[in-house]
Design a protein around this motif. Structure first.
Motif, PDB file in Angstrom:
ATOM      1  N   HIS A  15       0.935  -1.148  -0.263  1.00 56.37           N
ATOM      2  CA  HIS A  15      -0.183   0.043  -0.301  1.00 56.37           C
ATOM      3  C   HIS A  15       1.222   1.009   0.443  1.00 56.37           C
ATOM      4  O   HIS A  15       0.534   2.216  -0.444  1.00 56.37           O
ATOM      5  CB  HIS A  15      -0.929   0.071   1.219  1.00 56.37           C
ATOM      6  CG  HIS A  15      -1.933  -0.641   1.028  1.00 56.37           C
ATOM      7  ND1 HIS A  15      -2.723  -1.089   0.351  1.00 56.37           N
ATOM      8  CD2 HIS A  15      -2.459  -2.355   2.103  1.00 56.37           C
ATOM      9  CE1 HIS A  15      -3.732  -2.462  -0.021  1.00 56.37           C
ATOM     10  NE2 HIS A  15      -3.405  -2.549   1.765  1.00 56.37           N
ATOM     11  N   CYS A  16       1.962   1.342   0.009  1.00 60.16           N
ATOM     12  CA  CYS A  16       3.403   2.494   0.829  1.00 60.16           C
ATOM     13  C   CYS A  16       3.945   2.553  -0.716  1.00 60.16           C
ATOM     14  O   CYS A  16       3.588   3.530  -1.652  1.00 60.16           O
ATOM     15  CB  CYS A  16       4.100   1.903   1.629  1.00 60.16           C
ATOM     16  SG  CYS A  16       3.548   1.536   3.327  1.00 60.16           S
ATOM     17  N   ALA A  17       3.708   1.312  -1.054  1.00 60.19           N
ATOM     18  CA  ALA A  17       4.547   1.486  -2.936  1.00 60.19           C
ATOM     19  C   ALA A  17       3.078   2.407  -3.346  1.00 60.19           C
ATOM     20  O   ALA A  17       3.613   3.317  -4.694  1.00 60.19           O
ATOM     21  CB  ALA A  17       4.207  -0.377  -3.087  1.00 60.19           C
ATOM     22  N   ALA A  18       2.265   1.690  -3.442  1.00 57.47           N
ATOM     23  CA  ALA A  18       1.005   2.445  -3.894  1.00 57.47           C
ATOM     24  C   ALA A  18       0.901   3.569  -4.349  1.00 57.47           C
ATOM     25  O   ALA A  18       0.487   4.611  -5.246  1.00 57.47           O
ATOM     26  CB  ALA A  18      -0.792   1.713  -4.379  1.00 57.47           C
ATOM     27  N   PHE A  19       1.074   4.720  -2.826  1.00 56.41           N
ATOM     28  CA  PHE A  19       0.424   5.599  -3.055  1.00 56.41           C
ATOM     29  C   PHE A  19       1.745   6.379  -3.226  1.00 56.41           C
ATOM     30  O   PHE A  19       1.656   7.620  -3.677  1.00 56.41           O
ATOM     31  CB  PHE A  19       1.251   6.022  -0.938  1.00 56.41           C
ATOM     32  CG  PHE A  19      -1.012   5.400  -0.418  1.00 56.41           C
ATOM     33  CD1 PHE A  19      -2.069   5.265  -0.848  1.00 56.41           C
ATOM     34  CD2 PHE A  19      -0.735   5.274   0.397  1.00 56.41           C
ATOM     35  CE1 PHE A  19      -3.014   5.463  -0.716  1.00 56.41           C
ATOM     36  CE2 PHE A  19      -1.759   4.477   1.244  1.00 56.41           C
ATOM     37  CZ  PHE A  19      -2.818   4.382   0.516  1.00 56.41           C
ATOM     38  N   VAL A  20       2.618   6.101  -2.770  1.00 58.20           N
ATOM     39  CA  VAL A  20       4.186   6.215  -3.886  1.00 58.20           C
ATOM     40  C   VAL A  20       4.244   6.587  -4.937  1.00 58.20           C
ATOM     41  O   VAL A  20       4.671   7.572  -5.563  1.00 58.20           O
ATOM     42  CB  VAL A  20       5.304   6.025  -3.308  1.00 58.20           C
ATOM     43  CG1 VAL A  20       6.814   6.663  -3.559  1.00 58.20           C
ATOM     44  CG2 VAL A  20       5.758   6.594  -1.084  1.00 58.20           C
ATOM     45  N   THR A  21       3.969   5.670  -5.531  1.00 54.33           N
ATOM     46  CA  THR A  21       3.619   5.428  -7.128  1.00 54.33           C
ATOM     47  C   THR A  21       2.639   6.250  -7.618  1.00 54.33           C
ATOM     48  O   THR A  21       3.160   7.206  -8.838  1.00 54.33           O
ATOM     49  CB  THR A  21       3.043   4.198  -7.908  1.00 54.33           C
ATOM     50  OG1 THR A  21       4.575   3.572  -7.358  1.00 54.33           O
ATOM     51  CG2 THR A  21       3.003   3.787  -8.914  1.00 54.33           C
ATOM     52  N   ALA A  32       7.436   6.475 -15.285  1.00 53.03           N
ATOM     53  CA  ALA A  32       7.165   4.811 -15.690  1.00 53.03           C
ATOM     54  C   ALA A  32       8.158   5.450 -13.230  1.00 53.03           C
ATOM     55  O   ALA A  32       8.861   6.037 -14.125  1.00 53.03           O
ATOM     56  CB  ALA A  32       7.821   4.131 -15.431  1.00 53.03           C
ATOM     57  N   VAL A  33       7.298   4.782 -12.580  1.00 55.35           N
ATOM     58  CA  VAL A  33       7.518   4.088 -10.497  1.00 55.35           C
ATOM     59  C   VAL A  33       8.139   3.045 -10.770  1.00 55.35           C
ATOM     60  O   VAL A  33       6.862   1.814 -10.891  1.00 55.35           O
ATOM     61  CB  VAL A  33       6.816   5.801 -10.438  1.00 55.35           C
ATOM     62  CG1 VAL A  33       7.441   5.084  -8.977  1.00 55.35           C
ATOM     63  CG2 VAL A  33       6.630   6.293 -11.252  1.00 55.35           C
ATOM     64  N   THR A  34       9.154   2.813 -10.805  1.00 54.84           N
ATOM     65  CA  THR A  34       9.184   1.439  -9.340  1.00 54.84           C
ATOM     66  C   THR A  34       9.738   1.316  -8.369  1.00 54.84           C
ATOM     67  O   THR A  34      10.861   2.679  -7.956  1.00 54.84           O
ATOM     68  CB  THR A  34      10.697   0.500 -10.310  1.00 54.84           C
ATOM     69  OG1 THR A  34       9.817   0.701 -11.603  1.00 54.84           O
ATOM     70  CG2 THR A  34      10.443  -0.651  -9.814  1.00 54.84           C
ATOM     71  N   VAL A  35       9.044   0.918  -7.195  1.00 57.42           N
ATOM     72  CA  VAL A  35       9.018   0.823  -5.866  1.00 57.42           C
ATOM     73  C   VAL A  35      10.010  -0.677  -5.629  1.00 57.42           C
ATOM     74  O   VAL A  35       9.248  -1.277  -5.141  1.00 57.42           O
ATOM     75  CB  VAL A  35       8.127   1.532  -5.573  1.00 57.42           C
ATOM     76  CG1 VAL A  35       7.942   1.116  -3.880  1.00 57.42           C
ATOM     77  CG2 VAL A  35       7.225   2.565  -5.613  1.00 57.42           C
ATOM     78  N   ASP A  36      10.895  -0.828  -4.732  1.00 60.42           N
ATOM     79  CA  ASP A  36      11.243  -1.435  -3.506  1.00 60.42           C
ATOM     80  C   ASP A  36      10.989  -1.191  -2.314  1.00 60.42           C
ATOM     81  O   ASP A  36      11.585  -0.847  -1.682  1.00 60.42           O
ATOM     82  CB  ASP A  36      12.269  -1.739  -4.471  1.00 60.42           C
ATOM     83  CG  ASP A  36      13.351  -3.011  -3.403  1.00 60.42           C
ATOM     84  OD1 ASP A  36      13.333  -3.052  -2.768  1.00 60.42           O
ATOM     85  OD2 ASP A  36      14.420  -3.169  -3.814  1.00 60.42           O
ATOM     86  N   VAL A  37      10.023  -1.455  -1.848  1.00 63.04           N
ATOM     87  CA  VAL A  37       9.596  -1.559  -0.627  1.00 63.04           C
ATOM     88  C   VAL A  37      11.285  -1.997   0.529  1.00 63.04           C
ATOM     89  O   VAL A  37      11.672  -1.380   1.595  1.00 63.04           O
ATOM     90  CB  VAL A  37       8.387  -2.395   0.061  1.00 63.04           C
ATOM     91  CG1 VAL A  37       8.248  -1.910   1.359  1.00 63.04           C
ATOM     92  CG2 VAL A  37       6.910  -1.468  -0.742  1.00 63.04           C
ATOM     93  N   ALA A  38      11.306  -3.108   0.006  1.00 65.26           N
ATOM     94  CA  ALA A  38      12.579  -3.935   1.127  1.00 65.26           C
ATOM     95  C   ALA A  38      13.674  -2.991   1.272  1.00 65.26           C
ATOM     96  O   ALA A  38      14.545  -3.251   2.338  1.00 65.26           O
ATOM     97  CB  ALA A  38      12.228  -5.019   0.641  1.00 65.26           C
ATOM     98  N   ASN A  39      13.943  -2.167   0.751  1.00 68.75           N
ATOM     99  CA  ASN A  39      14.893  -1.385  -0.004  1.00 68.75           C
ATOM    100  C   ASN A  39      15.130   0.072   0.053  1.00 68.75           C
ATOM    101  O   ASN A  39      15.791   0.445   0.616  1.00 68.75           O
ATOM    102  CB  ASN A  39      16.303  -1.974  -0.927  1.00 68.75           C
ATOM    103  CG  ASN A  39      16.315  -3.261  -1.594  1.00 68.75           C
ATOM    104  OD1 ASN A  39      17.061  -3.846   0.012  1.00 68.75           O
ATOM    105  ND2 ASN A  39      16.482  -3.842  -2.533  1.00 68.75           N
ATOM    106  N   GLY A  40      13.952   0.789   0.510  1.00 64.98           N
ATOM    107  CA  GLY A  40      12.967   1.222   0.422  1.00 64.98           C
ATOM    108  C   GLY A  40      13.558   2.963  -0.734  1.00 64.98           C
ATOM    109  O   GLY A  40      14.060   3.277  -0.347  1.00 64.98           O
ATOM    110  N   ALA A  41      13.369   2.419  -1.793  1.00 68.78           N
ATOM    111  CA  ALA A  41      13.900   2.873  -3.056  1.00 68.78           C
ATOM    112  C   ALA A  41      12.809   2.743  -4.091  1.00 68.78           C
ATOM    113  O   ALA A  41      12.019   2.049  -4.604  1.00 68.78           O
ATOM    114  CB  ALA A  41      15.238   1.543  -3.911  1.00 68.78           C
TER     115      ALA A  41
END
Length: 71
Positions: A15-21, A32-41
């Motif tokens: 959900h965090c990734a979706a909000f940021v994206t 394009a936006v790619t989110v890596d939650v595990a690495n905070g990137a």
């Protein structure tokens, strides 16, 4: 095409990734936006150079903090 990577603190789930994206995708020029939650990137691809203030504002609007930039 330009690709930039950012470290974002506070993301813990999909959900965090979706909000940021969603917020970053609203920035003009972002393709394009790619989110890596595990690495905070977050990796942002755009068709032009982006203003760091715009990316920071989008991340903060989503409720998180942009901590570092790695171009």
């Amino acid at each position: 095409m330009t690709e930039s990577s950012y470290a974002v603190s506070g993301m813990t789930c999909g959900h965090c990734a979706a909000f940021v994206t969603e917020e970053i995708e609203r920035v003009a020029g972002v393709t394009a936006v790619t989110v890596d939650v595990a690495n905070g990137a977050v990796t942002v691809t755009s068709d032009r150079e982006l203003d760091l203030a715009d990316i920071r504002g989008a991340v903060e609007e989503a409720g998180y903090e942009l901590t570092t930039v790695d171009d």
